[in-house]
Design a protein around this motif. Structure first.
Motif, mmCIF file in Angstrom:
data_model
loop_
_atom_site.group_PDB
_atom_site.id
_atom_site.type_symbol
_atom_site.label_atom_id
_atom_site.label_comp_id
_atom_site.label_asym_id
_atom_site.label_seq_id
_atom_site.Cartn_x
_atom_site.Cartn_y
_atom_site.Cartn_z
ATOM 1 N N SER A 1 0.812 -1.229 0.000
ATOM 2 C CA SER A 1 0.000 0.000 0.000
ATOM 3 C C SER A 1 0.840 1.271 0.000
ATOM 4 N N THR A 2 0.247 2.332 -0.566
ATOM 5 C CA THR A 2 0.844 3.675 -0.533
ATOM 6 C C THR A 2 0.008 4.573 0.364
ATOM 7 N N ASP A 3 0.649 5.303 1.263
ATOM 8 C CA ASP A 3 -0.075 6.272 2.087
ATOM 9 C C ASP A 3 -0.128 7.597 1.343
ATOM 10 N N ILE A 4 -1.268 7.875 0.730
ATOM 11 C CA ILE A 4 -1.372 9.060 -0.117
ATOM 12 C C ILE A 4 -1.321 10.354 0.683
ATOM 13 N N ALA A 5 -1.739 10.316 1.961
ATOM 14 C CA ALA A 5 -1.658 11.521 2.784
ATOM 15 C C ALA A 5 -0.202 11.959 2.938
#
Length: 400
Positions: free
Chosen positions: A126-130
């Motif tokens: 997963s990528t943490d877009i925040a």
């Protein structure tokens, strides 16, 4: 949480969300490793709601459904109207994102095959877009602003894959009766949209609450209800200047950015930093997460995007170069929020493994942040140097 085309929130909100996320994490770590740990655990572990939910599970199971609903609304808009609305627009970020999921998963599998930790295979995908958008905002003057489109498209597809993984891999034994009721509620909401043109936000939120309840009872992870509800939300309007999707975003995006995400971080990053956290109990778990996020994520994005262009399957957008894509791939290696959320689900019955996974996620986030910052600064310096030499040579040529 994201820069929505349909909800143009101030750019400062993205940076402010990242700041709140960092502060919530630091505060949780400080409180948990102080004499206040007992109060922290009492508040989040005490049963409050209907004698079955602690505050911790309420945040992770209910409030995070809002997080997924916001993600679902954005995914829906981008598929209908935005950067994923055509094969030409979507092929490059979609294939890059698939690479950013497959390679970290393979790395984690390599380290953890034939071990009891294999259930955590989705943690490094997963990528943490925040964090990603916040980091992009910090260095926006040193980067091509058009890169943000690629970063957001990448993250949207990443979210969709992560949500699917949660629904398929981490759901408990399925109760068909409750699941059928949930599907009937979803059908009723879709019919209200497609047949009767219902545009009331209240109607869909009440229906969404019922959908969440029966999804929760069915054994499928309850946060999936957020993405399912997004499917039923009208994207066109006949009675309002804005569609129900856009009006709902105006309500939920600030709540998600300023309350849900920071509260989730504070509730889930209470980790002991003392010597009792023994990484030797699960060394492959830690290695799989750190190497998967810090190496696998950038490697997968670069590898799949390059091969897809080489084979003619996708076409790199003209406004970005390969150096810029590499910088974005480093930014995508910060998997903080979603990775922590998945670790909670993957090892729900083993607090020790959850703590090791969370600490590994924190370490990989710091490594990715440092490597990204250094790479951007080096890229900016080299670009400025070559630009200066080019201008100097051009001037010299004109004078002569």
């Amino acid at each position: 949480m994201r820069f929505l085309r349909t909800y143009r929130k101030p750019a400062k909100l993205e940076f402010f969300t990242t700041l709140l996320l960092i502060l919530s994490t630091i505060l949780a770590l400080a409180v948990y490793n102080s004499p206040l740990r007992g109060i922290y655990k009492y508040i989040f572990d005490k049963t409050y709601i209907f004698s079955s939910f602690t505050l911790h599970t309420f945040i992770n199971d209910f409030l995070m459904s809002i997080f997924f609903l916001v993600a679902g609304l954005e995914i829906k808009y981008e598929i209908l109207h935005g950067n994923l609305s055509s094969l030409k627009k979507s092929s490059f970020p979609v294939l890059a994102s698939i690479g950013g999921v497959v390679v970290p998963a393979l790395i984690f599998f390599h380290f953890n095959k034939n071990t009891p930790y294999l259930n955590g295979i989705c943690i490094p995908i997963s990528t943490d877009i925040a964090f990603a958008v916040g980091l992009f905002s910090i260095f926006r003057k040193k980067l091509n602003t058009s890169l943000k489109i690629f970063l957001l498209s990448l993250a949207i597809v990443d979210d969709l894959i992560s949500i699917a993984a949660i629904g398929i891999i981490y759901s408990l034994d399925l109760n068909l009766d409750y699941f059928t009721i949930a599907l009937i509620i979803l059908c009723v909401l879709c019919i209200a949209n497609l047949v009767f043109n219902v545009e009331s936000i209240t109607y869909y939120l009440i229906g969404g609450a019922c959908l969440w309840y029966f999804i929760h009872l069915s054994g499928v992870h309850s946060t999936v209800s957020g993405i399912l509800l997004a499917l039923a939300i009208p994207s066109k309007s006949t009675n309002y200047s804005l569609s129900t999707l856009e009006r709902l975003q105006r309500v939920l995006v600030p709540i998600n950015s300023l309350i849900v995400i920071p509260l989730f971080a504070f509730a889930n990053t209470g980790i002991s930093l003392n010597y009792n956290l023994d990484f030797s109990k699960a060394p492959t778990l830690s290695l799989g997460i750190i190497v998967g996020l810090c190496v696998g994520k950038p490697l997968g994005i670069m590898l799949f995007s390059y091969i897809s262009c080489l084979l003619g399957i996708a076409e790199k957008p003209s406004y970005i170069n390969w150096s810029s894509i590499f910088l974005v791939s480093l930014i995508a290696g910060v998997g903080f929020t979603m990775s922590i959320f998945i670790s909670e689900i993957a090892f729900i019955r083993d607090a020790a493994l959850i703590n090791i996974a969370k600490m590994s996620i924190l370490m990989s986030a710091l490594i990715s942040l440092c490597s990204t910052s250094m790479a951007i600064l080096i890229y900016s310096f080299i670009s400025k140097k070559y630009k200066g030499e080019y201008n100097h040579n051009s001037n010299k040529y004109r004078i002569s």
